[in-house]
Design an enzyme around this catalytic site. Structure first.
Site, PDB file in Angstrom:
ATOM      1  N   ASN A  16       0.871  -1.179   0.000  1.00 19.53           N
ATOM      2  CA  ASN A  16       0.000   0.000   0.000  1.00 19.53           C
ATOM      3  C   ASN A  16       0.907   1.227   0.000  1.00 19.53           C
ATOM      4  O   ASN A  16       1.533   1.532   1.008  1.00 19.53           O
ATOM      5  CB  ASN A  16      -0.891  -0.043   1.256  1.00 19.53           C
ATOM      6  CG  ASN A  16      -1.718   1.210   1.422  1.00 19.53           C
ATOM      7  OD1 ASN A  16      -1.765   2.065   0.527  1.00 19.53           O
ATOM      8  ND2 ASN A  16      -2.379   1.337   2.559  1.00 19.53           N
ATOM      9  N   TRP A  17       0.957   1.895  -1.141  1.00 16.79           N
ATOM     10  CA  TRP A  17       1.879   3.025  -1.267  1.00 16.79           C
ATOM     11  C   TRP A  17       1.311   4.326  -0.672  1.00 16.79           C
ATOM     12  O   TRP A  17       1.993   5.359  -0.705  1.00 16.79           O
ATOM     13  CB  TRP A  17       2.270   3.229  -2.748  1.00 16.79           C
ATOM     14  CG  TRP A  17       3.220   2.174  -3.246  1.00 16.79           C
ATOM     15  CD1 TRP A  17       3.717   1.129  -2.520  1.00 16.79           C
ATOM     16  CD2 TRP A  17       3.795   2.069  -4.552  1.00 16.79           C
ATOM     17  NE1 TRP A  17       4.563   0.371  -3.306  1.00 16.79           N
ATOM     18  CE2 TRP A  17       4.630   0.928  -4.549  1.00 16.79           C
ATOM     19  CE3 TRP A  17       3.677   2.814  -5.734  1.00 16.79           C
ATOM     20  CZ2 TRP A  17       5.350   0.532  -5.687  1.00 16.79           C
ATOM     21  CZ3 TRP A  17       4.396   2.416  -6.851  1.00 16.79           C
ATOM     22  CH2 TRP A  17       5.226   1.290  -6.829  1.00 16.79           C
ATOM     23  N   LYS A  18       0.097   4.270  -0.178  1.00 19.12           N
ATOM     24  CA  LYS A  18      -0.523   5.432   0.472  1.00 19.12           C
ATOM     25  C   LYS A  18      -0.325   6.697  -0.392  1.00 19.12           C
ATOM     26  O   LYS A  18      -0.296   6.591  -1.613  1.00 19.12           O
ATOM     27  CB  LYS A  18       0.031   5.598   1.899  1.00 19.12           C
ATOM     28  CG  LYS A  18      -0.115   4.288   2.698  1.00 19.12           C
ATOM     29  CD  LYS A  18       0.114   4.432   4.174  1.00 19.12           C
ATOM     30  CE  LYS A  18      -0.064   3.086   4.859  1.00 19.12           C
ATOM     31  NZ  LYS A  18       0.023   3.149   6.294  1.00 19.12           N
ATOM     32  N   HIS A 102      -9.400   1.147   5.009  1.00 21.21           N
ATOM     33  CA  HIS A 102      -8.132   1.286   5.729  1.00 21.21           C
ATOM     34  C   HIS A 102      -8.347   2.198   6.938  1.00 21.21           C
ATOM     35  O   HIS A 102      -9.138   3.149   6.872  1.00 21.21           O
ATOM     36  CB  HIS A 102      -7.068   1.867   4.789  1.00 21.21           C
ATOM     37  CG  HIS A 102      -5.694   1.789   5.364  1.00 21.21           C
ATOM     38  ND1 HIS A 102      -5.255   2.678   6.318  1.00 21.21           N
ATOM     39  CD2 HIS A 102      -4.678   0.912   5.165  1.00 21.21           C
ATOM     40  CE1 HIS A 102      -4.013   2.356   6.671  1.00 21.21           C
ATOM     41  NE2 HIS A 102      -3.644   1.290   5.985  1.00 21.21           N
ATOM     42  N   GLU A 104      -6.699   4.548   8.067  1.00 21.93           N
ATOM     43  CA  GLU A 104      -6.469   5.974   7.789  1.00 21.93           C
ATOM     44  C   GLU A 104      -7.696   6.606   7.126  1.00 21.93           C
ATOM     45  O   GLU A 104      -7.999   7.776   7.342  1.00 21.93           O
ATOM     46  CB  GLU A 104      -5.205   6.136   6.919  1.00 21.93           C
ATOM     47  CG  GLU A 104      -3.953   5.863   7.740  1.00 21.93           C
ATOM     48  CD  GLU A 104      -2.790   5.296   6.951  1.00 21.93           C
ATOM     49  OE1 GLU A 104      -2.808   5.327   5.712  1.00 21.93           O
ATOM     50  OE2 GLU A 104      -1.843   4.800   7.601  1.00 21.93           O
ATOM     51  N   GLU A 174      -5.198  -5.110  10.463  1.00 19.55           N
ATOM     52  CA  GLU A 174      -4.186  -4.078  10.679  1.00 19.55           C
ATOM     53  C   GLU A 174      -4.446  -3.391  12.014  1.00 19.55           C
ATOM     54  O   GLU A 174      -5.249  -2.445  12.081  1.00 19.55           O
ATOM     55  CB  GLU A 174      -4.240  -3.038   9.548  1.00 19.55           C
ATOM     56  CG  GLU A 174      -3.935  -3.613   8.191  1.00 19.55           C
ATOM     57  CD  GLU A 174      -3.316  -2.568   7.256  1.00 19.55           C
ATOM     58  OE1 GLU A 174      -2.347  -2.908   6.589  1.00 19.55           O
ATOM     59  OE2 GLU A 174      -3.794  -1.420   7.229  1.00 19.55           O
ATOM     60  N   GLY A 180       2.788   2.012  10.897  1.00 20.58           N
ATOM     61  CA  GLY A 180       3.766   3.087  10.793  1.00 20.58           C
ATOM     62  C   GLY A 180       4.468   3.424  12.094  1.00 20.58           C
ATOM     63  O   GLY A 180       5.101   4.462  12.215  1.00 20.58           O
ATOM     64  N   SER A 220       3.721  -2.445  10.255  1.00 21.23           N
ATOM     65  CA  SER A 220       5.178  -2.520  10.435  1.00 21.23           C
ATOM     66  C   SER A 220       5.775  -3.859   9.983  1.00 21.23           C
ATOM     67  O   SER A 220       6.688  -4.382  10.629  1.00 21.23           O
ATOM     68  CB  SER A 220       5.549  -2.210  11.891  1.00 21.23           C
ATOM     69  OG  SER A 220       5.145  -0.890  12.216  1.00 21.23           O
ATOM     70  N   GLY A 241       2.967  -1.222   4.275  1.00 24.76           N
ATOM     71  CA  GLY A 241       2.972   0.210   3.978  1.00 24.76           C
ATOM     72  C   GLY A 241       4.384   0.688   3.690  1.00 24.76           C
ATOM     73  O   GLY A 241       4.921   0.492   2.599  1.00 24.76           O
ATOM     74  N   GLY A 242       5.015   1.297   4.684  1.00 23.92           N
ATOM     75  CA  GLY A 242       6.322   1.925   4.527  1.00 23.92           C
ATOM     76  C   GLY A 242       7.357   1.068   3.802  1.00 23.92           C
ATOM     77  O   GLY A 242       8.059   1.553   2.908  1.00 23.92           O
TER      78      GLY A 242
HETATM   79  P1  13P Z   1       3.203   0.196   7.733  1.00 23.43           P
HETATM   80  O1  13P Z   1       3.700  -1.084   7.082  1.00 23.43           O
HETATM   81  O2  13P Z   1       3.928   1.405   7.294  1.00 23.43           O
HETATM   82  O3  13P Z   1       3.107   0.032   9.215  1.00 23.43           O
HETATM   83  O4  13P Z   1       1.692   0.406   7.206  1.00 23.43           O
HETATM   84  C1  13P Z   1       0.810  -0.655   7.233  1.00 23.43           C
HETATM   85  C2  13P Z   1      -0.404  -0.280   6.455  1.00 23.43           C
HETATM   86  O5  13P Z   1      -1.121   0.628   6.831  1.00 23.43           O
HETATM   87  C3  13P Z   1      -0.666  -1.009   5.213  1.00 23.43           C
HETATM   88  O6  13P Z   1      -1.928  -0.747   4.718  1.00 23.43           O
END
Ligand code: 13P
Length: 257
Positions: A16-18, A102, A104, A174, A180, A220, A241-242
């Site tokens: 997920n590149w957000k 998600h 967020e 999640e 994050g 993470s 994510g990251g």
């Molecule tokens: P991180 O891997 O950066 O913790 O993010 C997870 C995420 O929100 C994937 O959708």
């Protein structure tokens, strides 16, 4: 490639590149990734760039082992909904997956289990595979409400779905406190929740679908914790994510278990 922990459900590693990367950066990362994991034939891999990068990245991943996903959609097929994108539009841009609900989006954009439910139905109608995100906040975990939060997210989020809908649907657990933050759920915490989620699916849709539904872990995930997580019997993949933003790091996750 031989993997020691192959499960009945095919693993999926999704990135997920957000809200990161311009079109050019997205294309370059996708090109690099495709080269690094060209030999992969055993697991499903997906990347979800921003809307504006979907088309150019679609050209890069076409014919490779990397599938394309979007990070959101709106449930109406078309209309006067400024700023929104429909499932058919995502399909036409080359998507086969869409991330829905998600944390967020729930936290910053007012999404609820009700909107999640509408989005899931729209995705399935257009043959997009929904990756439905659920998970508790730190406060909810600390006050022992993890399972009751998940009960509600699953009951309302998957309301009125029929068994055939579950054949394509994917769940991503999640925990909000692990996103994050560098705080990964322990393998045991992840396994306990995944097993619980599977039991909820069993109650609602029966044993076969509970056994076939894929449940990803997100929060993470890194090259050095993927292997242990994937050894858990109910962890079928990861939503990253990251660590998905860098092709080398993400490829180590894809190839790392
Ligand atoms: P991180 O891997 O950066 O913790 O993010 C997870 C995420 O929100 C994937 O959708």
């Amino acid at each position: 490639m031989l993997r020691s922990n192959m499960k009945r459900r095919k693993p999926l590693i999704a990135g997920n590149w957000k809200m990161f990367k311009t079109c050019q950066e997205a294309v370059e990362t996708a090109q690099h990734l495709v080269k690094l994991i060209a030999d992969n034939t055993t697991i499903d891999v997906m990347i979800a760039p921003t809307f504006t990068s979907l088309m150019p990245v679609s050209d890069v991943v076409k014919g490779t082992c990397v599938a394309l996903g979007a990070q959101n959609l709106f449930w109406e097929p078309e209309g006067a909904y400024t700023g929104e994108i429909s499932s058919a539009m995502l399909v036409s841009a080359g998507c086969s997956y869409v991330i829905i609900g998600h944390s967020e989006r729930r936290q910053y954009f007012g999404e609820t289990d009700i909107t999640v439910n509408k989005k899931i139905k729209a995705a399935i109608k257009d043959n997009l595979t929904p990756i439905v995100c659920v998970g508790e906040s730190e406060k909810e975990r600390e006050s022992n409400h993890t399972f009751s939060v998940l009960d509600k997210q699953i009951a309302k989020g998957l309301e009125d779905l029929i068994p055939s809908d579950l054949e394509t649907l994917i769940i991503a657990y999640e925990p909000v406190w692990a996103i994050g933050t560098g705080k990964t759920a322990t393998n045991e915490q992840a396994q306990a929740v995944h097993q619980y989620l599977r039991s909820l699916i069993e109650k609602k849709f029966g044993n076969n679908l509970a056994n076939s539904v894929s449940i990803l872990y997100g929060g993470s995930v890194k090259p050095d914790n993927i292997k242990e997580l994937m050894l858990m019997p109910d962890v079928d993949g990861a939503l990253v994510g990251g660590a998905s933003l860098n092709a080398e790091t993400f490829s180590k996750i894809v190839l790392g278990f």
